[in-house]
Design a protein around this motif. Structure first.
Motif, PDB file in Angstrom:
ATOM      1  N   ALA A 186       0.856  -1.183   0.000  1.00 49.88           N
ATOM      2  CA  ALA A 186       0.000   0.000   0.000  1.00 49.88           C
ATOM      3  C   ALA A 186       0.891   1.232   0.000  1.00 49.88           C
ATOM      4  O   ALA A 186       2.102   1.131   0.250  1.00 49.88           O
ATOM      5  CB  ALA A 186      -0.905  -0.016   1.232  1.00 49.88           C
ATOM      6  N   PRO A 187       0.324   2.413  -0.307  1.00 47.42           N
ATOM      7  CA  PRO A 187       1.133   3.634  -0.308  1.00 47.42           C
ATOM      8  C   PRO A 187       1.868   3.791   1.017  1.00 47.42           C
ATOM      9  O   PRO A 187       1.296   3.600   2.097  1.00 47.42           O
ATOM     10  CB  PRO A 187       0.101   4.743  -0.524  1.00 47.42           C
ATOM     11  CG  PRO A 187      -1.007   4.069  -1.262  1.00 47.42           C
ATOM     12  CD  PRO A 187      -1.066   2.677  -0.716  1.00 47.42           C
ATOM     13  N   PHE A 188       3.162   4.161   0.921  1.00 45.55           N
ATOM     14  CA  PHE A 188       4.015   4.103   2.096  1.00 45.55           C
ATOM     15  C   PHE A 188       5.117   5.154   1.965  1.00 45.55           C
ATOM     16  O   PHE A 188       5.774   5.256   0.919  1.00 45.55           O
ATOM     17  CB  PHE A 188       4.613   2.686   2.198  1.00 45.55           C
ATOM     18  CG  PHE A 188       5.575   2.478   3.330  1.00 45.55           C
ATOM     19  CD1 PHE A 188       5.154   2.445   4.645  1.00 45.55           C
ATOM     20  CD2 PHE A 188       6.932   2.292   3.067  1.00 45.55           C
ATOM     21  CE1 PHE A 188       6.044   2.230   5.680  1.00 45.55           C
ATOM     22  CE2 PHE A 188       7.837   2.081   4.090  1.00 45.55           C
ATOM     23  CZ  PHE A 188       7.389   2.046   5.410  1.00 45.55           C
ATOM     24  N   VAL A 189       5.304   5.947   3.044  1.00 49.87           N
ATOM     25  CA  VAL A 189       6.373   6.942   3.086  1.00 49.87           C
ATOM     26  C   VAL A 189       7.099   6.786   4.415  1.00 49.87           C
ATOM     27  O   VAL A 189       6.462   6.778   5.467  1.00 49.87           O
ATOM     28  CB  VAL A 189       5.825   8.378   2.949  1.00 49.87           C
ATOM     29  CG1 VAL A 189       6.981   9.380   2.974  1.00 49.87           C
ATOM     30  CG2 VAL A 189       5.007   8.532   1.676  1.00 49.87           C
ATOM     31  N   VAL A 190       8.425   6.671   4.370  1.00 50.96           N
ATOM     32  CA  VAL A 190       9.205   6.515   5.588  1.00 50.96           C
ATOM     33  C   VAL A 190      10.302   7.568   5.599  1.00 50.96           C
ATOM     34  O   VAL A 190      11.146   7.608   4.706  1.00 50.96           O
ATOM     35  CB  VAL A 190       9.793   5.093   5.715  1.00 50.96           C
ATOM     36  CG1 VAL A 190      10.567   4.702   4.469  1.00 50.96           C
ATOM     37  CG2 VAL A 190      10.655   4.972   6.963  1.00 50.96           C
ATOM     38  N   ASP A 191      10.271   8.426   6.600  1.00 52.54           N
ATOM     39  CA  ASP A 191      11.262   9.499   6.733  1.00 52.54           C
ATOM     40  C   ASP A 191      11.445  10.277   5.434  1.00 52.54           C
ATOM     41  O   ASP A 191      12.555  10.619   5.018  1.00 52.54           O
ATOM     42  CB  ASP A 191      12.607   8.930   7.189  1.00 52.54           C
ATOM     43  CG  ASP A 191      12.565   8.411   8.617  1.00 52.54           C
ATOM     44  OD1 ASP A 191      11.652   8.825   9.374  1.00 52.54           O
ATOM     45  OD2 ASP A 191      13.437   7.595   8.982  1.00 52.54           O
ATOM     46  N   GLY A 192      10.322  10.537   4.787  1.00 50.05           N
ATOM     47  CA  GLY A 192      10.357  11.318   3.556  1.00 50.05           C
ATOM     48  C   GLY A 192      10.673  10.520   2.305  1.00 50.05           C
ATOM     49  O   GLY A 192      10.616  11.060   1.188  1.00 50.05           O
ATOM     50  N   LEU A 212       4.406   7.125   7.191  1.00 48.69           N
ATOM     51  CA  LEU A 212       3.090   7.522   6.720  1.00 48.69           C
ATOM     52  C   LEU A 212       2.541   6.402   5.856  1.00 48.69           C
ATOM     53  O   LEU A 212       3.061   6.098   4.790  1.00 48.69           O
ATOM     54  CB  LEU A 212       3.180   8.823   5.907  1.00 48.69           C
ATOM     55  CG  LEU A 212       1.867   9.311   5.294  1.00 48.69           C
ATOM     56  CD1 LEU A 212       0.817   9.570   6.387  1.00 48.69           C
ATOM     57  CD2 LEU A 212       2.098  10.575   4.473  1.00 48.69           C
ATOM     58  N   ASN A 213       1.482   5.760   6.371  1.00 45.08           N
ATOM     59  CA  ASN A 213       0.792   4.718   5.607  1.00 45.08           C
ATOM     60  C   ASN A 213      -0.474   5.317   5.032  1.00 45.08           C
ATOM     61  O   ASN A 213      -1.419   5.617   5.764  1.00 45.08           O
ATOM     62  CB  ASN A 213       0.435   3.527   6.506  1.00 45.08           C
ATOM     63  CG  ASN A 213       1.660   2.749   6.917  1.00 45.08           C
ATOM     64  OD1 ASN A 213       2.384   2.234   6.075  1.00 45.08           O
ATOM     65  ND2 ASN A 213       1.887   2.659   8.226  1.00 45.08           N
ATOM     66  N   ARG A 214      -0.491   5.514   3.758  1.00 43.35           N
ATOM     67  CA  ARG A 214      -1.654   6.122   3.118  1.00 43.35           C
ATOM     68  C   ARG A 214      -2.715   5.068   2.836  1.00 43.35           C
ATOM     69  O   ARG A 214      -2.416   3.937   2.495  1.00 43.35           O
ATOM     70  CB  ARG A 214      -1.239   6.794   1.813  1.00 43.35           C
ATOM     71  CG  ARG A 214      -0.308   7.979   2.038  1.00 43.35           C
ATOM     72  CD  ARG A 214       0.116   8.591   0.730  1.00 43.35           C
ATOM     73  NE  ARG A 214       0.983   9.755   0.938  1.00 43.35           N
ATOM     74  CZ  ARG A 214       1.604  10.397  -0.038  1.00 43.35           C
ATOM     75  NH1 ARG A 214       1.462   9.992  -1.286  1.00 43.35           N
ATOM     76  NH2 ARG A 214       2.359  11.442   0.234  1.00 43.35           N
ATOM     77  N   SER A 215      -3.967   5.504   2.940  1.00 43.53           N
ATOM     78  CA  SER A 215      -5.080   4.591   2.726  1.00 43.53           C
ATOM     79  C   SER A 215      -5.321   4.401   1.239  1.00 43.53           C
ATOM     80  O   SER A 215      -5.146   5.319   0.432  1.00 43.53           O
ATOM     81  CB  SER A 215      -6.348   5.157   3.384  1.00 43.53           C
ATOM     82  OG  SER A 215      -7.459   4.380   3.040  1.00 43.53           O
ATOM     83  N   ILE A 216      -5.743   3.187   0.897  1.00 40.57           N
ATOM     84  CA  ILE A 216      -6.113   2.932  -0.511  1.00 40.57           C
ATOM     85  C   ILE A 216      -7.606   2.643  -0.617  1.00 40.57           C
ATOM     86  O   ILE A 216      -8.083   2.135  -1.613  1.00 40.57           O
ATOM     87  CB  ILE A 216      -5.324   1.742  -1.086  1.00 40.57           C
ATOM     88  CG1 ILE A 216      -5.552   0.487  -0.233  1.00 40.57           C
ATOM     89  CG2 ILE A 216      -3.850   2.050  -1.168  1.00 40.57           C
ATOM     90  CD1 ILE A 216      -4.948  -0.758  -0.853  1.00 40.57           C
ATOM     91  N   ALA A 217      -8.356   2.992   0.470  1.00 38.63           N
ATOM     92  CA  ALA A 217      -9.792   2.693   0.473  1.00 38.63           C
ATOM     93  C   ALA A 217     -10.510   3.423  -0.639  1.00 38.63           C
ATOM     94  O   ALA A 217     -11.459   2.918  -1.237  1.00 38.63           O
ATOM     95  CB  ALA A 217     -10.400   3.066   1.826  1.00 38.63           C
ATOM     96  N   SER A 218     -10.087   4.628  -0.946  1.00 40.64           N
ATOM     97  CA  SER A 218     -10.774   5.413  -1.968  1.00 40.64           C
ATOM     98  C   SER A 218     -10.580   4.825  -3.354  1.00 40.64           C
ATOM     99  O   SER A 218     -11.267   5.212  -4.288  1.00 40.64           O
ATOM    100  CB  SER A 218     -10.250   6.859  -1.951  1.00 40.64           C
ATOM    101  OG  SER A 218      -8.852   6.866  -2.195  1.00 40.64           O
TER     102      SER A 218
END
Length: 794
Positions: free
Chosen positions: A440-446, A676-682
């Motif tokens: 899933a969408p994922f951001v770690v320390d930028g 930052l774990n972004r949601s993919i529900a949309s």
């Protein structure tokens, strides 16, 4: 008494009369006996000296035999001193067994064939029994007719040569024996000095004591320079007549034997008339020595001098990328002094048959795929992982134009091939291949890793993530196990290059070379044991003695169970994932593909139990390509399909039980500052539909690969089953590492990022997103313009 003593001291020691060396004065005869006794007692006159007026005896220093003896003794002493002085300047006795000239280097393949020679080297060393008898006798008749009788120096030969030269008013015969010529070849320079001649004589005598006549003759016939770059009779036979020595006629043998005194003067390709005269003279001497009959001599004289010239074989270089690598490795094993003196023979691990197959596979890929996928260079290396021996090495397209070895010198980003070390570390810490992570969408320390297609599959286990080369999950696994354990394992398995602890490490952002990457994957094939890759087995000195021998020990890099699990996972990459083009008919194959940013580097590292082979495709100037790692997998297949012919079929160990397994490496999880774990529900509807399509296409692609796994064109068709999407520009930690993301969907050429499957070949009408989304199904039946232009695989 005092007066008598004083008077006698003024007299000469010889007490004879004036005619015998005395003076006008003489001692009165009456006192002669008394005076003599007195002088003896006073020790003025030795008792052994007696004056005999009747014989007129003289003292020793005035006698001829005294001075003659002194001269002879002094000469002997001077000779002994001179010999000892010469001996101190001569090579050690052990060096008299030398079979190679100084300043030479010979590199041999594993089967003994010569790959390269440098210096005044003999391409083909023959045993004496391999040399025709008439050829040996021709040299003896020409150069040293009393070879079997003398002890290194032939005084009779010197006198005879002098008389013959005097009668001919020119130099027609030399006085040096074959032994003297051999010592000059092996140990002395060619300067014309008395000192050099004295050393030559002394060395010849020593060599005759150390070696037999046959050994001396064999060395001489293999080392003598015979003009036109030919050293030894085998080289000369090839250079002048394109024959082996046993194929030469009597006239041709005499021609070659006649070259020894002055190769430039008697060379048949430069001065045929002089060569004929010299040949006829050799034949005459052979007849005089009763080696041949008059009839044989006459027939040979009448034979025309017919040449068929060839280049010396010693100037040929086989496998130049490999031999240049060997020369750079030599200083690791022998001292600079040994290298400087030369005369070395280096025995290597190279398999000439496999090397030829590797060169053909690389050339075929560059000629076909390289032309339309826009890569100009390729490299391949094959290693036996059980002992670390390099069996084949192709460092590029054309060594003559560019000597840069892309196997050992090119540092390139490995892309997804590095994921093998990340997942191996995870397995070794105790994780199961069935442990799941969220794609899933994922951001770690930028830092935001992206999958190639920018779609997300939701929950996936480690095995499937490796098979489909999912970038986001690879980064999450790296965070769980830690930088330090991953880097240490990669180094233990064979990676020598520096690895930096960054999140992009999971996607292959740190540069490595092909040799170390291939060797490291070999540790999977050997159940976790690693042996350093090497190309040299033995090094021999001038005397043929081994001065270095390979003794590389295996060391444990990864526990056997973890290595077996990784092999099981990597087999799935070939069977059902991005490495399908590497499948072999009846053999188990494991491996991993890799592609760097904008397809600048295309990789496949694959192995069977007995061999690991790595392939790299790309451009030296780092330009993007239009290709994919499937091209590298296909090149691997082209090589391995032929290399394994006749090799026993072996299977990998079975996958160990997963339940209750304990880790052998301690994880050191990274603690990011921000995740930052972004949601993919949309995007549920789109994602679910897309995942379903991808799942179906993977399944159908897998079955197609099983049915038609040899055809590279089918690899292209597989990729077109994935839904094309328009790429967005990557935002990541570095321009090269951040875009190391893989998947199966196509992207614009202007923004190519990592992909381990070939992009679909679309026509221009399919280039828009609207078109491409609706045409994926039809692309299989309707070939694109690039498919129609693609050259055949022949």
């Amino acid at each position: 008494m005092g007066k008598l003593t004083s008077w006698f001291k003024r007299r000469p020691t010889n007490l004879s009369d004036s005619g015998r060396g005395g003076t006008n004065e003489s001692l009165p005869p009456a006192h002669l006996a008394q005076t003599r006794q007195l002088l003896s007692k006073m020790k003025i006159l030795p008792s052994r000296m007696r004056v005999n007026r009747a014989t007129g005896a003289r003292p020793l220093y005035r006698r001829f035999w005294f001075w003659a003896g002194l001269s002879i003794g002094g000469g002997i002493a001077a000779s002994i001193y001179g010999i000892s002085l010469i001996d101190r300047t001569l090579p050690d006795q052990s060096e008299l067994n030398a079979v190679f000239r100084e300043q030479t280097l010979t590199i041999k393949a594993a089967d003994g064939s010569i790959l390269q020679q440098q210096g005044e080297a003999t391409r083909e060393q023959l045993k004496l029994e391999q040399i025709p008898d008439n050829l040996k006798k021709a040299f003896i008749a020409s150069e040293d007719r009393r070879f079997r009788q003398h002890n290194g120096v032939d005084p009779q030969g010197i006198v005879r040569a002098g008389l013959n030269n005097l009668r001919s008013q020119g130099v027609v015969e030399g006085g040096s024996t074959i032994t003297q010529q051999l010592t000059r070849i092996l140990f002395l320079k060619q300067e014309q000095t008395i000192w050099r001649k004295l050393k030559e004589v002394r060395l010849s005598q020593k060599m005759e004591q150390e070696l037999t006549k046959d050994q001396i003759l064999e060395r001489y016939l293999n080392l003598v320079y015979l003009g036109s770059g030919a050293y030894g009779v085998a080289d000369a036979s090839w250079v002048y007549f394109s024959k082996t020595p046993d194929q030469l006629s009597l006239a041709e043998m005499a021609t070659i034997a006649g070259l020894a005194p002055a190769p430039s003067l008697y060379a048949p390709d430069k001065n045929p008339e002089a060569a004929k005269r010299r040949r006829d003279l050799v034949l005459l001497r052979m007849q005089e020595d009763k080696v041949i009959t008059p009839e044989e001599r006459q027939a040979a004289i009448q034979e025309p001098l017919t040449l068929k010239s060839s280049l010396p074989k010693r100037v040929q270089v086989e496998s130049p990328y490999f031999t240049s690598y060997i020369q750079k490795e030599l200083p690791k094993y022998v001292s600079p002094n040994v290298l400087k003196s030369g005369g070395l023979v280096v025995e290597t691990t190279l398999n000439p048959t496999w090397q030829k197959v590797a060169e053909e596979a690389v050339a075929k890929t560059l000629r076909n795929q390289g032309r339309w996928e826009n890569f100009k260079q390729a490299a391949m290396v094959a290693i036996d992982p059980r002992n670390g021996e390099i069996k084949a090495m192709v460092g590029g397209k054309d060594f003559g134009k560019n000597q840069f070895n892309r196997v050992t010198q090119a540092q390139r980003q490995p892309g997804s091939t590095f994921k093998g070390f990340v997942y191996a570390t995870a397995i070794a810490t105790g994780k199961s291949p069935y442990d799941s992570y969220e794609d899933a969408p994922f951001v770690v320390d930028g830092y935001e890793p992206k999958n190639y297609s920018e779609n997300f599959r939701g929950s996936m286990n480690i095995r499937d993530a490796l098979t489909r080369s999912v970038n986001i999950i690879a980064v999450k696994v790296l965070i769980d196990v830690g930088f330090t354990p991953t880097i240490k394992l990669a180094h233990d398995m064979g990676i020598k290059s520096e690895l930096k602890p960054t999140y992009s490490l999971a996607l292959g952002s740190n540069e490595v070379n092909l040799l170390e990457l291939t060797s490291a994957y070999g540790s999977f094939a050997t159940q976790g044991l690693h042996v350093d890759p090497h190309g040299i087995t033995r090094i021999l000195n001038r005397q043929g003695k081994v001065i270095w021998s390979a003794n590389f020990k295996s060391k444990r890099a990864l526990d056997a169970d973890s290595a077996a699990i990784m092999t099981w996972m990597l087999r799935n990459v070939v069977q059902a994932g991005t490495g399908g083009a590497a499948q072999l008919d009846n053999r188990q194959v494991a491996g991993k593909t890799g592609t760097s940013d904008e397809a600048r580097d295309l990789w496949f590292i694959g192995y069977i139990p007995q061999m690991v082979t790595g392939v790299w495709l790309g451009n030296d100037d780092n330009r993007p390509t239009y290709g994919s790692s499937s091209s590298a997998a296909y090149t691997w297949h082209e090589f391995m399909e032929k290399a394994v012919e006749g090799m026993p079929v072996e299977k990998f160990p079975k996958r160990p039980k997963l339940d209750g397994r304990k880790g052998t490496i301690k994880a050191q999880s990274i603690k990011p500052k921000q995740i930052l774990n972004r949601s993919i529900a949309s995007k549920d509807d789109d994602s679910e539909g897309e995942r379903a399509r991808n799942s179906n296409s993977e399944e159908s692609g897998s079955s197609r690969r099983r049915r038609r796994r040899r055809s590279y064109s089918q690899e292209t068709q597989q990729s077109s089953d994935y839904t094309p999407r328009r790429r967005r520009r990557d935002r990541s930690e570095s321009s090269s590492s951040n875009s190391s993301s893989e998947s199966f969907t196509p992207r614009r050429r202007s923004r190519r990022v990592e992909s381990d499957s070939p992009p679909p070949r679309r026509s221009r009408r399919e280039s828009s997103p609207e078109n491409s989304s609706g045409s994926s199904g039809s692309s299989s039946s309707q070939p694109s313009w690039r498919d129609r232009l693609r050259p055949s695989n022949q």
